[in-house]
Design a protein around this motif. Structure first.
Motif, PDB file in Angstrom:
ATOM      1  N   SER A   1      40.283  27.199  33.377  1.00 13.93           N
ATOM      2  CA  SER A   1      39.999  28.633  33.180  1.00 13.93           C
ATOM      3  C   SER A   1      39.165  29.108  34.364  1.00 13.93           C
ATOM      4  O   SER A   1      38.480  28.314  35.018  1.00 13.93           O
ATOM      5  CB  SER A   1      39.258  28.867  31.861  1.00 13.93           C
ATOM      6  OG  SER A   1      38.049  28.126  31.818  1.00 13.93           O
ATOM      7  N   ILE A   2      39.243  30.397  34.640  1.00 10.88           N
ATOM      8  CA  ILE A   2      38.519  30.967  35.786  1.00 10.88           C
ATOM      9  C   ILE A   2      37.649  32.132  35.323  1.00 10.88           C
ATOM     10  O   ILE A   2      38.031  32.894  34.440  1.00 10.88           O
ATOM     11  CB  ILE A   2      39.499  31.424  36.904  1.00 10.88           C
ATOM     12  CG1 ILE A   2      40.517  32.449  36.365  1.00 10.88           C
ATOM     13  CG2 ILE A   2      40.212  30.227  37.528  1.00 10.88           C
ATOM     14  CD1 ILE A   2      41.382  33.103  37.434  1.00 10.88           C
ATOM     15  N   LYS A   3      36.485  32.232  35.913  1.00 10.13           N
ATOM     16  CA  LYS A   3      35.558  33.318  35.588  1.00 10.13           C
ATOM     17  C   LYS A   3      36.208  34.660  35.912  1.00 10.13           C
ATOM     18  O   LYS A   3      36.958  34.774  36.883  1.00 10.13           O
ATOM     19  CB  LYS A   3      34.278  33.105  36.414  1.00 10.13           C
ATOM     20  CG  LYS A   3      33.116  34.022  36.088  1.00 10.13           C
ATOM     21  CD  LYS A   3      31.892  33.573  36.877  1.00 10.13           C
ATOM     22  CE  LYS A   3      30.661  34.410  36.596  1.00 10.13           C
ATOM     23  NZ  LYS A   3      29.470  33.863  37.300  1.00 10.13           N
ATOM     24  N   ASP A   4      35.869  35.669  35.126  1.00 11.43           N
ATOM     25  CA  ASP A   4      36.516  36.980  35.250  1.00 11.43           C
ATOM     26  C   ASP A   4      36.057  37.773  36.477  1.00 11.43           C
ATOM     27  O   ASP A   4      35.965  38.993  36.432  1.00 11.43           O
ATOM     28  CB  ASP A   4      36.257  37.782  33.965  1.00 11.43           C
ATOM     29  CG  ASP A   4      37.181  38.976  33.827  1.00 11.43           C
ATOM     30  OD1 ASP A   4      38.109  39.100  34.639  1.00 11.43           O
ATOM     31  OD2 ASP A   4      36.972  39.798  32.913  1.00 11.43           O
ATOM     32  N   LEU A   5      35.730  37.056  37.572  1.00  6.93           N
ATOM     33  CA  LEU A   5      35.463  37.775  38.834  1.00  6.93           C
ATOM     34  C   LEU A   5      36.373  37.287  39.957  1.00  6.93           C
ATOM     35  O   LEU A   5      36.198  37.657  41.113  1.00  6.93           O
ATOM     36  CB  LEU A   5      33.985  37.676  39.241  1.00  6.93           C
ATOM     37  CG  LEU A   5      33.237  36.357  39.298  1.00  6.93           C
ATOM     38  CD1 LEU A   5      33.818  35.365  40.256  1.00  6.93           C
ATOM     39  CD2 LEU A   5      31.782  36.626  39.644  1.00  6.93           C
ATOM     40  N   PHE A   6      37.380  36.440  39.592  1.00 10.42           N
ATOM     41  CA  PHE A   6      38.342  35.966  40.592  1.00 10.42           C
ATOM     42  C   PHE A   6      39.629  36.783  40.492  1.00 10.42           C
ATOM     43  O   PHE A   6      40.150  37.003  39.398  1.00 10.42           O
ATOM     44  CB  PHE A   6      38.657  34.481  40.388  1.00 10.42           C
ATOM     45  CG  PHE A   6      37.469  33.588  40.626  1.00 10.42           C
ATOM     46  CD1 PHE A   6      36.910  33.472  41.889  1.00 10.42           C
ATOM     47  CD2 PHE A   6      36.900  32.887  39.580  1.00 10.42           C
ATOM     48  CE1 PHE A   6      35.799  32.660  42.104  1.00 10.42           C
ATOM     49  CE2 PHE A   6      35.791  32.067  39.782  1.00 10.42           C
ATOM     50  CZ  PHE A   6      35.239  31.956  41.046  1.00 10.42           C
ATOM     51  N   ASP A   7      40.116  37.218  41.643  1.00 11.49           N
ATOM     52  CA  ASP A   7      41.341  38.025  41.666  1.00 11.49           C
ATOM     53  C   ASP A   7      42.548  37.228  41.184  1.00 11.49           C
ATOM     54  O   ASP A   7      42.746  36.077  41.580  1.00 11.49           O
ATOM     55  CB  ASP A   7      41.644  38.500  43.097  1.00 11.49           C
ATOM     56  CG  ASP A   7      40.721  39.608  43.566  1.00 11.49           C
ATOM     57  OD1 ASP A   7      39.948  40.137  42.734  1.00 11.49           O
ATOM     58  OD2 ASP A   7      40.757  39.938  44.770  1.00 11.49           O
ATOM     59  N   VAL A   8      43.330  37.886  40.323  1.00  7.05           N
ATOM     60  CA  VAL A   8      44.669  37.409  39.960  1.00  7.05           C
ATOM     61  C   VAL A   8      45.613  38.552  40.320  1.00  7.05           C
ATOM     62  O   VAL A   8      45.393  39.702  39.920  1.00  7.05           O
ATOM     63  CB  VAL A   8      44.756  37.045  38.463  1.00  7.05           C
ATOM     64  CG1 VAL A   8      46.196  36.857  38.015  1.00  7.05           C
ATOM     65  CG2 VAL A   8      43.955  35.761  38.187  1.00  7.05           C
ATOM     66  N   ALA A   9      46.618  38.251  41.122  1.00 10.46           N
ATOM     67  CA  ALA A   9      47.519  39.286  41.646  1.00 10.46           C
ATOM     68  C   ALA A   9      48.069  40.159  40.529  1.00 10.46           C
ATOM     69  O   ALA A   9      48.489  39.662  39.482  1.00 10.46           O
ATOM     70  CB  ALA A   9      48.671  38.624  42.403  1.00 10.46           C
TER      71      ALA A   9
END
Length: 429
Positions: free
Chosen positions: A59-67
């Protein structure tokens, strides 16, 4: 052996069962994750692999861009932001390594504050006791790994935001040397202090995730004997007001480590900490750099509510004259060099990650003084690594009722040496 797809489906069904009350994740990617899991299973069947992260649920923190979607960073203000044109560099690298990205985890607004409370998207309850705080700012990341809804979670750490939730949720959290992992596509708080690091169950998982994000070949760390290793204990202000249970667990941990033949020695860094504290008294570097990032809405007023614990310090920092910032940065560079020299006599520092365990969410939301005191204590030990440009890792301490971490800190760029030491300490524990 369980397939990656089966493991993923178990996690997705767990998350679906609590969908009406979800505060750990802000976004799930079930279809993309299923496709990635099927790819990992197909490679496994064919006897091929992309490396140790192939098929890992991440899972990734909600501050990393996902296209194709806005990057919200824990704020309502960004929910209508333009979609990211491409994945953050670390997201792209994780996908290339076969990681199954299950979703984005909740965080404190704009990655500011250490308690883990988010008034807009809910506060994730601690993995061990949902009535307690998760720690921040990577709150959902710590809970997700602690509760097992992801194998590895990627967070950011500006003053302790990976290690604080790791400590309070009983998992491993690694803050690499700043700028070791590319920040491109990560919503910033402080260009000087921000680092990207993993939270996981084991040091080995952190090693693999770190290598992938750095762009290095993933290799198992060669074992390292702790005998003769020099471990500095920075007793003094970083040990004040430590909860008795945390202090006792820390001293027991030291006894265990010393039995291997490691050499423990007291080392004083209080003078350097006091010097930096004096020059950042009017505003922290994180707040001053954060105020520049958020300067436009701070000047005009926010269009939607912002957590006052975030907007308050940023507003105050925005009013500071430029010389205050320049002086702080110049002094920090000199003090980081002095700290590097001071630490040349030891392999690592050892201290409690957080001097306290997680208080209840109710207690800190109802008592402003307790909240401020807790915030200060949670950040006090961890922020030293960011402020003095070091690398650090938090390991869960054994035999303690509520989790708290043992933090090992090493010099700038000594990440691999630190991780090897951490792997040995983890094996001891």
């Amino acid at each position: 052996m369980q397939s990656v797809r089966d493991h993923l489906e178990i996690l997705l069904s767990r998350l679906a069962a609590r969908a009406g009350d979800e505060s750990v994740f802000t976004k799930l990617y079930p279809e993309v994750a299923r496709a990635a899991a099927d790819g990992a299973d197909a490679r496994r069947k064919a006897g091929a692999t992309l490396g140790p992260l192939d098929g890992a649920i991440v899972s990734i923190k909600d501050l990393f861009d996902v296209a194709g979607e806005p990057t919200i960073a824990g704020s309502r203000m960004l929910s209508t932001a333009p979609p990211a044109p491409q994945d953050a560099v670390i997201v792209h690298r994780l996908r290339q390594a076969g990681a199954v990205i299950i979703g984005k985890t909740n965080m404190t607004e704009f990655a500011f504050t250490a308690i883990g409370v988010n008034p807009h998207y809910g506060t994730p309850g601690n993995a061990l006791d949902a009535s307690r705080i998760p720690g921040g700012s990577s709150s959902g990341a710590g809970v997700s790994v602690g509760e097992g809804t992801s194998d590895i979670s990627i967070g950011s750490d500006t003053g302790g935001s990976v290690r604080i939730p790791a400590s309070l949720n009983g998992v491993v959290g690694f803050k690499p040397t700043a700028r070791r992992v590319p920040l491109t596509g990560a919503f910033p708080l402080s260009a000087t202090l921000d680092s990207i690091g993993p939270l996981a169950r084991t040091v080995a998982q952190c090693v693999a995730a770190d290598a992938v994000m750095v762009g290095e070949e993933v290799k198992a760390l060669p074992p390292l004997s702790l005998a003769g290793l020099r471990i500095g204990i920075p007793r003094g202000r970083l040990f004040e007001d430590t909860e008795s249970e945390v202090a006792a667990a820390f001293e027991r941990s030291l006894v265990t480590i010393e039995r291997t033949g490691a050499r423990l020695t007291d080392i004083s860094i209080d003078d350097l900490i006091a010097d930096l504290r004096a020059v950042t008294k009017r505003g922290s570097i994180a707040a001053m750099e954060g105020a520049e990032i958020h300067a436009d809405w701070l000047a005009t007023g926010a269009s939607v509510p912002v957590d006052p614990h975030v907007s308050g310090p940023l507003s105050r920092a925005a009013m500071l004259p430029t010389p205050v910032y320049i002086r702080a940065m110049r002094r920090r560079a000199a003090l980081a060099a002095a700290m590097d020299e001071r630490l040349a006599s030891v392999d690592v520092l050892a201290l409690p990650t957080t001097p306290v365990t997680a208080p209840t969410i109710v207690s800190v939301t109802e008592d402003a003084d307790l909240r401020d005191r807790t915030e200060g204590l949670l950040l006090r030990n961890t922020q030293v690594a960011n402020q003095f440009d070091l690398c650090a890792i938090s390991l869960p301490m054994p035999d303690i009722k509520l989790p708290a971490g043992l933090m090992l800190v090493a010099r700038n760029g000594h990440d691999h040496h630190l991780l090897r030491i951490a792997a040995e300490v983890e094996r001891l524990f």
